[in-house]
Design a protein around this motif. Structure first.
Motif, PDB file in Angstrom:
ATOM      1  N   LEU A 188     109.365 -17.283  34.665  1.00  0.00           N
ATOM      2  CA  LEU A 188     109.210 -17.693  35.889  1.00  0.00           C
ATOM      3  C   LEU A 188     108.647 -16.465  36.563  1.00  0.00           C
ATOM      4  CD1 LEU A 188     110.078 -19.390  38.525  1.00  0.00           C
ATOM      5  CD2 LEU A 188     112.334 -18.189  38.218  1.00  0.00           C
ATOM      6  N   VAL A 189     107.650 -16.858  37.592  1.00  0.00           N
ATOM      7  CA  VAL A 189     107.008 -15.756  38.236  1.00  0.00           C
ATOM      8  C   VAL A 189     107.386 -16.237  39.682  1.00  0.00           C
ATOM      9  CG1 VAL A 189     104.647 -15.075  39.110  1.00  0.00           C
ATOM     10  CG2 VAL A 189     105.067 -15.826  36.624  1.00  0.00           C
ATOM     11  N   MET A 190     107.745 -14.976  40.477  1.00  0.00           N
ATOM     12  CA  MET A 190     107.993 -15.277  41.792  1.00  0.00           C
ATOM     13  C   MET A 190     107.692 -14.325  42.901  1.00  0.00           C
ATOM     14  SD  MET A 190     112.385 -16.202  41.446  1.00  0.00           S
ATOM     15  CE  MET A 190     112.668 -16.089  43.113  1.00  0.00           C
ATOM     16  N   ASN A 191     107.220 -14.833  43.916  1.00  0.00           N
ATOM     17  CA  ASN A 191     106.392 -13.722  44.813  1.00  0.00           C
ATOM     18  C   ASN A 191     107.698 -13.097  45.565  1.00  0.00           C
ATOM     19  OD1 ASN A 191     106.790 -16.384  46.311  1.00  0.00           O
ATOM     20  ND2 ASN A 191     105.891 -15.295  47.862  1.00  0.00           N
ATOM     21  N   ASN A 192     107.345 -12.164  46.370  1.00  0.00           N
ATOM     22  CA  ASN A 192     108.392 -11.442  47.190  1.00  0.00           C
ATOM     23  C   ASN A 192     107.690 -11.067  48.398  1.00  0.00           C
ATOM     24  OD1 ASN A 192     110.898 -11.255  45.346  1.00  0.00           O
ATOM     25  ND2 ASN A 192     109.249 -10.064  44.096  1.00  0.00           N
ATOM     26  N   GLU A 193     108.629 -11.637  49.407  1.00  0.00           N
ATOM     27  CA  GLU A 193     107.998 -11.032  50.797  1.00  0.00           C
ATOM     28  C   GLU A 193     109.409 -10.749  51.781  1.00  0.00           C
ATOM     29  OE1 GLU A 193     104.537 -13.798  52.234  1.00  0.00           O
ATOM     30  OE2 GLU A 193     105.964 -15.073  51.746  1.00  0.00           O
ATOM     31  N   HIS A 194     109.004  -9.880  52.688  1.00  0.00           N
ATOM     32  CA  HIS A 194     110.106  -9.300  53.513  1.00  0.00           C
ATOM     33  C   HIS A 194     110.777 -10.138  54.279  1.00  0.00           C
ATOM     34  CE1 HIS A 194     108.425  -5.317  51.940  1.00  0.00           C
ATOM     35  NE2 HIS A 194     109.295  -4.738  52.741  1.00  0.00           N
ATOM     36  N   CYS A 195     112.059  -9.896  54.480  1.00  0.00           N
ATOM     37  CA  CYS A 195     112.970 -10.805  55.327  1.00  0.00           C
ATOM     38  C   CYS A 195     113.895 -10.130  55.888  1.00  0.00           C
ATOM     39  CB  CYS A 195     113.401 -12.077  54.736  1.00  0.00           C
ATOM     40  SG  CYS A 195     114.251 -13.441  55.917  1.00  0.00           S
ATOM     41  N   GLY A 196     113.442  -8.826  56.484  1.00  0.00           N
ATOM     42  CA  GLY A 196     114.724  -8.001  57.085  1.00  0.00           C
ATOM     43  C   GLY A 196     114.113  -6.500  56.530  1.00  0.00           C
ATOM     44  N   LYS A 197     115.026  -5.503  57.144  1.00  0.00           N
ATOM     45  CA  LYS A 197     114.775  -4.148  56.884  1.00  0.00           C
ATOM     46  C   LYS A 197     114.569  -3.497  55.511  1.00  0.00           C
ATOM     47  CE  LYS A 197     119.073  -2.621  57.980  1.00  0.00           C
ATOM     48  NZ  LYS A 197     120.200  -1.496  58.934  1.00  0.00           N
ATOM     49  N   ASN A 198     115.495  -4.345  54.767  1.00  0.00           N
ATOM     50  CA  ASN A 198     115.656  -3.950  53.253  1.00  0.00           C
ATOM     51  C   ASN A 198     114.719  -4.770  52.320  1.00  0.00           C
ATOM     52  OD1 ASN A 198     117.828  -1.715  53.693  1.00  0.00           O
ATOM     53  ND2 ASN A 198     119.051  -3.713  54.236  1.00  0.00           N
ATOM     54  N   GLY A 199     113.766  -5.392  52.619  1.00  0.00           N
ATOM     55  CA  GLY A 199     112.831  -6.387  52.000  1.00  0.00           C
ATOM     56  C   GLY A 199     112.043  -5.401  51.020  1.00  0.00           C
ATOM     57  N   LYS A 200     111.599  -6.172  49.971  1.00  0.00           N
ATOM     58  CA  LYS A 200     110.765  -5.650  48.999  1.00  0.00           C
ATOM     59  C   LYS A 200     109.614  -6.697  48.776  1.00  0.00           C
ATOM     60  CE  LYS A 200     114.622  -3.030  46.782  1.00  0.00           C
ATOM     61  NZ  LYS A 200     113.929  -1.682  47.003  1.00  0.00           N
ATOM     62  N   GLY A 201     108.589  -6.173  48.110  1.00  0.00           N
ATOM     63  CA  GLY A 201     107.341  -7.174  47.904  1.00  0.00           C
ATOM     64  C   GLY A 201     107.322  -7.094  46.274  1.00  0.00           C
ATOM     65  N   GLY A 202     105.872  -7.459  46.134  1.00  0.00           N
ATOM     66  CA  GLY A 202     105.540  -7.592  44.828  1.00  0.00           C
ATOM     67  C   GLY A 202     105.945  -8.861  44.337  1.00  0.00           C
ATOM     68  N   ILE A 203     105.741  -8.845  42.720  1.00  0.00           N
ATOM     69  CA  ILE A 203     106.204 -10.225  41.955  1.00  0.00           C
ATOM     70  C   ILE A 203     107.415  -9.754  41.211  1.00  0.00           C
ATOM     71  CG2 ILE A 203     104.016 -11.188  41.913  1.00  0.00           C
ATOM     72  CD1 ILE A 203     103.780 -10.572  39.052  1.00  0.00           C
ATOM     73  N   SER A 204     108.429 -10.638  40.947  1.00  0.00           N
ATOM     74  CA  SER A 204     109.513 -10.708  39.916  1.00  0.00           C
ATOM     75  C   SER A 204     109.200 -11.531  38.844  1.00  0.00           C
ATOM     76  CB  SER A 204     110.918 -10.719  40.542  1.00  0.00           C
ATOM     77  OG  SER A 204     111.051  -9.874  41.882  1.00  0.00           O
ATOM     78  N   LEU A 205     109.520 -11.208  37.741  1.00  0.00           N
ATOM     79  CA  LEU A 205     109.331 -11.916  36.354  1.00  0.00           C
ATOM     80  C   LEU A 205     110.774 -12.087  35.690  1.00  0.00           C
ATOM     81  CD1 LEU A 205     106.255 -10.235  34.792  1.00  0.00           C
ATOM     82  CD2 LEU A 205     106.328 -12.342  36.405  1.00  0.00           C
ATOM     83  N   TYR A 206     111.170 -13.464  35.223  1.00  0.00           N
ATOM     84  CA  TYR A 206     112.386 -13.805  34.862  1.00  0.00           C
ATOM     85  C   TYR A 206     112.143 -14.482  33.528  1.00  0.00           C
ATOM     86  CZ  TYR A 206     114.536 -12.571  39.209  1.00  0.00           C
ATOM     87  OH  TYR A 206     115.215 -11.809  40.160  1.00  0.00           O
ATOM     88  N   ASP A 207     112.726 -14.086  32.448  1.00  0.00           N
ATOM     89  CA  ASP A 207     112.756 -14.981  31.179  1.00  0.00           C
ATOM     90  C   ASP A 207     113.765 -16.320  31.425  1.00  0.00           C
ATOM     91  OD1 ASP A 207     113.086 -16.123  28.542  1.00  0.00           O
ATOM     92  OD2 ASP A 207     113.390 -14.124  27.490  1.00  0.00           O
ATOM     93  N   VAL A 208     113.050 -17.348  31.370  1.00  0.00           N
ATOM     94  CA  VAL A 208     113.811 -18.589  31.553  1.00  0.00           C
ATOM     95  C   VAL A 208     113.716 -19.501  30.441  1.00  0.00           C
ATOM     96  CG1 VAL A 208     113.770 -18.690  34.139  1.00  0.00           C
ATOM     97  CG2 VAL A 208     111.761 -19.684  32.978  1.00  0.00           C
ATOM     98  N   SER A 209     113.617 -18.793  29.160  1.00  0.00           N
ATOM     99  CA  SER A 209     113.673 -19.654  27.822  1.00  0.00           C
ATOM    100  C   SER A 209     115.017 -20.234  27.843  1.00  0.00           C
ATOM    101  CB  SER A 209     113.488 -18.839  26.889  1.00  0.00           C
ATOM    102  OG  SER A 209     112.369 -18.173  27.022  1.00  0.00           O
ATOM    103  N   ASN A 210     116.051 -19.783  28.468  1.00  0.00           N
ATOM    104  CA  ASN A 210     117.360 -20.572  28.716  1.00  0.00           C
ATOM    105  C   ASN A 210     117.513 -20.732  30.102  1.00  0.00           C
ATOM    106  OD1 ASN A 210     119.805 -21.366  29.052  1.00  0.00           O
ATOM    107  ND2 ASN A 210     120.786 -20.120  27.734  1.00  0.00           N
ATOM    108  N   PRO A 211     117.095 -21.647  30.859  1.00  0.00           N
ATOM    109  CA  PRO A 211     117.182 -21.491  32.230  1.00  0.00           C
ATOM    110  C   PRO A 211     118.409 -21.428  32.948  1.00  0.00           C
ATOM    111  CG  PRO A 211     115.766 -23.406  31.508  1.00  0.00           C
ATOM    112  CD  PRO A 211     116.376 -22.867  30.127  1.00  0.00           C
ATOM    113  N   ARG A 212     119.760 -21.878  32.204  1.00  0.00           N
ATOM    114  CA  ARG A 212     120.969 -21.617  32.582  1.00  0.00           C
ATOM    115  C   ARG A 212     121.571 -20.228  32.676  1.00  0.00           C
ATOM    116  NH1 ARG A 212     124.146 -26.221  32.875  1.00  0.00           N
ATOM    117  NH2 ARG A 212     123.127 -28.396  32.031  1.00  0.00           N
ATOM    118  N   LYS A 213     120.815 -19.348  31.932  1.00  0.00           N
ATOM    119  CA  LYS A 213     120.968 -17.780  31.872  1.00  0.00           C
ATOM    120  C   LYS A 213     119.809 -16.980  31.999  1.00  0.00           C
ATOM    121  CE  LYS A 213     125.056 -18.375  28.918  1.00  0.00           C
ATOM    122  NZ  LYS A 213     125.654 -18.004  27.593  1.00  0.00           N
TER     123      LYS A 213
END
Length: 636
Positions: A147-172
């Motif tokens: 799973l590819v997810m973008n990241n945008e700031h929504c407050g002073k502690n926000g972070k950018g870039g992309i995040s990658l998740y292994d969703v081969s088992n979407p429940r975990k």
């Protein structure tokens, strides 16, 4: 129901008329409930034409909380972006409030009864939005669904870039890496904000490409062969590396990357980029570290849609937002997202030494000038700073000595807010959307906002950002020169340096602004044959309300957002059309023809759209910003 173009054959046109009488989408009323009493909403009679509604999984009752939708490669799971509450708080999961925003995980194995089974939280003050995708990656370093997810700031502690998740088992889901991207702006302490992203498996290696919010023209390409350790392998500004894609002669100069897809076509990897006023651009990315230009599109003048609906010759829309190839790769379809049906065509300083006309543009998401009783924005201005939630507070009109008493009958209280801050040493807080600035102005009691092009901005017409509006408030954008002249603050021409402008609370000159109708955004069909570096436009499509001034206000956003092309049938495509609902198109004889859709009796607000085939059935997923996941079938 959307209208068809005049080039459609007589037989098809006659059939469409008959079908139109049968469908009767009913989208001719304003429904005030879904977005509150001021915005209204286009309403319909449900499904029409070839589209059937199968089910709805309601994930929220908060307006505009849901963003993009992605589907797993096996068509059994959906992932929907939670864009974050106005205060960046997330939904309740298992009786507890999740941190900030993130992604809902929905089991869609039973298409008639989808079930939310999990939630993937984003980092604090961070939200995903446009860049949701699930891709199968099989490399020597990793095998599974990512799973590819973008990241945008929504407050002073926000972070950018992309995040990658292994969703081969979407429940975990398993986090592989997070917030990786261009870290050139070290003042952020993290990667630059990313508005969208796309990943692809190229065999022994895998890659991702990202939109960089802070270096907007950049195309940032990552090697994600090992998704636990992404590497930035190339940054390129298309207009600098491949000069000539900017149509300056048409005044189309808001050049930035917005969305991307990559596909294997005729033995090579082709990247299709939506480059806003730069149009749609294709690159050969067989070697992603050294892309080469295949070709691009040009916008035509006069505007093909508005010319048909009004008979006027207008500057084209020029908002290349998102695009996809058809299944046979013979065409690609692109969407132009334009939230401003009224263009700011006249802006002037009406008093003082610098009285005269200056460039201006609407601010997408703000209310048009025509909602004012006299359809004119006029009055003395006051400088309010940057106006972000963490900026110096926007003063109230009543706090400015003598200001309210100076307003003549029919004049509005108008605050001037700068775009940014970015690079201003006196304002280290993060930049924010114009809608957030406008909200601070509304809370302070102002009637309207004049936004100012960023420090050093050169776009003409000017650009002051877009989006995140929660109030019905008139907004107009003008350039930085007009800003200095409104307040008689030198230097009056570039270059400018900090400190910049007057003190907050300074009263400036009177301004006047009027607007003219120029329509919402729409859809383009292009041939995928390149000639002399250009792809030819074949047709455009819009729902008829999108170019009717009667629907310019009070019916929600009537611009198109995204397109999803059928993975097997090269003639079929589907649109998420915000308040226009879901729309199904066929390519017939080089024309885009509407053949069905869905618009709920309570209105819709579709952001994302995905299509896949399961057991011979064509299934469409739509993410409604105000409710959640809607599942449709094309039975045509």
């Amino acid at each position: 129901m959307g209208r068809q173009r005049r080039r459609t054959s007589v037989l098809v046109a006659a059939a469409m008329v008959l079908l139109g009488q049968m469908w009767a989408a009913g989208s001719v009323s304003s429904h005030p409930g879904q977005h509150g009493p001021t915005d209204g909403h286009l309403i319909g009679d449900g499904a029409f034409g070839t589209i059937d509604l199968l089910s709805v999984e309601r994930l929220t009752s908060t307006p505009e909380l849901v963003a993009d939708v992605a589907v797993s490669p096996d068509g059994q799971w959906a992932f929907l972006a939670n864009w974050g509450e106005p205060d960046c708080a997330g939904p309740e999961v298992g009786g507890q409030t999740s941190p900030d925003a993130g992604a809902w995980v929905v089991d869609i194995s039973d298409l008639s009864d989808p079930q939310q089974v999990g939630f993937i939280p984003s980092s604090q003050d961070t939200r995903p939005g446009e860049g949701m995708q699930v891709v199968t990656i099989t490399t020597p370093r990793f095998s599974g669904d990512v799973l590819v997810m973008n990241n945008e700031h929504c407050g002073k502690n926000g972070k950018g870039g992309i995040s990658l998740y292994d969703v081969s088992n979407p429940r975990k889901p398993v986090k592989l890496s997070e917030h990786f991207g261009d870290r050139a702006n070290l003042s952020l302490g993290d990667a630059n904000d990313t508005h969208s992203a796309f990943a692809w498996d190229a065999g022994a290696k895998a890659y991702a490409v990202m939109v960089d919010n802070f270096e907007a023209a950049d195309v940032d390409i990552l090697d994600i062969t090992n998704p636990k350790r992404p590497r930035l392998i190339r940054e390129l500004d298309l207009d600098r590396v491949f000069p000539g894609i900017t149509q300056i002669q048409l005044g189309l100069v808001q050049i930035f990357l917005h969305d991307i897809v990559v596909k294997r076509i005729d033995g090579r990897w082709v990247m299709l980029l939506s480059y806003w006023d730069g149009g749609f651009v294709q690159l050969d990315v067989d070697d992603p570290a050294n892309p080469t230009l295949i070709g691009d599109t040009d916008y035509t003048n006069p505007d093909p849609e508005l010319l048909e609906s009004t008979g006027d010759a207008r500057r084209p829309e020029g908002n290349g937002h998102q695009a996809e190839f058809t299944a046979d790769n013979q065409h690609f379809i692109g969407t132009d997202e334009d939230f401003a049906p009224y263009g700011a065509t006249n802006f002037s300083i009406a008093s003082g030494a610098f009285a005269g006309t200056y460039p201006s543009a609407p601010v997408p998401g703000s209310a048009p000038i025509v909602i004012l009783p006299d359809e004119r924005l006029n009055g003395p201005v006051v400088y309010g700073g940057y106006g972000c939630p963490d900026s110096a507070p926007v003063p109230s009109p009543s706090s400015i000595p003598g200001y309210e008493a100076s307003l003549a009958t029919g004049e509005e209280s108008i605050v001037v807010l700068q775009r940014g801050p970015t690079g201003d040493p006196s304002a280290p807080e993060p930049a924010c959307f114009p809608g957030e600035k406008a909200h601070e102005a509304v809370l302070a009691g102002w009637d309207a906002v004049v936004f100012v092009q960023r420090h050093g901005g050169t776009e003409n017409p000017p650009f002051c950002g877009s989006g995140a509006f929660v109030d019905e408030v008139v907004g107009v954008c003008t350039n930085h020169e007009a800003y200095h002249k409104m307040f008689d603050t030198p230097p009056f021409t570039p270059p400018w340096s900090y400190p910049d402008g007057p003190a907050i609370g300074t009263i400036g000159e009177r301004i006047e602004a009027t607007a003219a109708f120029d329509g919402w955004g729409y859809v383009h069909l292009f041939t995928n044959d390149v000639t002399s570096g250009k792809f030819a436009a074949l047709d455009t499509y819009a729902i008829h309300e999108a170019h009717d001034p009667a629907y310019a206000t009070g019916f929600g956003d009537l611009t198109v957002h995204e397109v999803a092309t059928h993975p097997q049938d090269p003639a079929r495509a589907y649109l998420s059309y915000y308040a226009g609902g879901l729309r199904a198109l066929r390519i017939q004889g080089g024309d885009l023809v509407e053949v069905g859709g869905y618009l709920d009796p309570n209105g819709n607000n579709f952001w994302g759209v995905e299509v896949f085939v399961r057991d011979g059935r064509t299934i469409i997923l739509g993410s409604d910003r105000d409710s959640g996941l809607w599942i449709f079938e094309d039975v045509g």
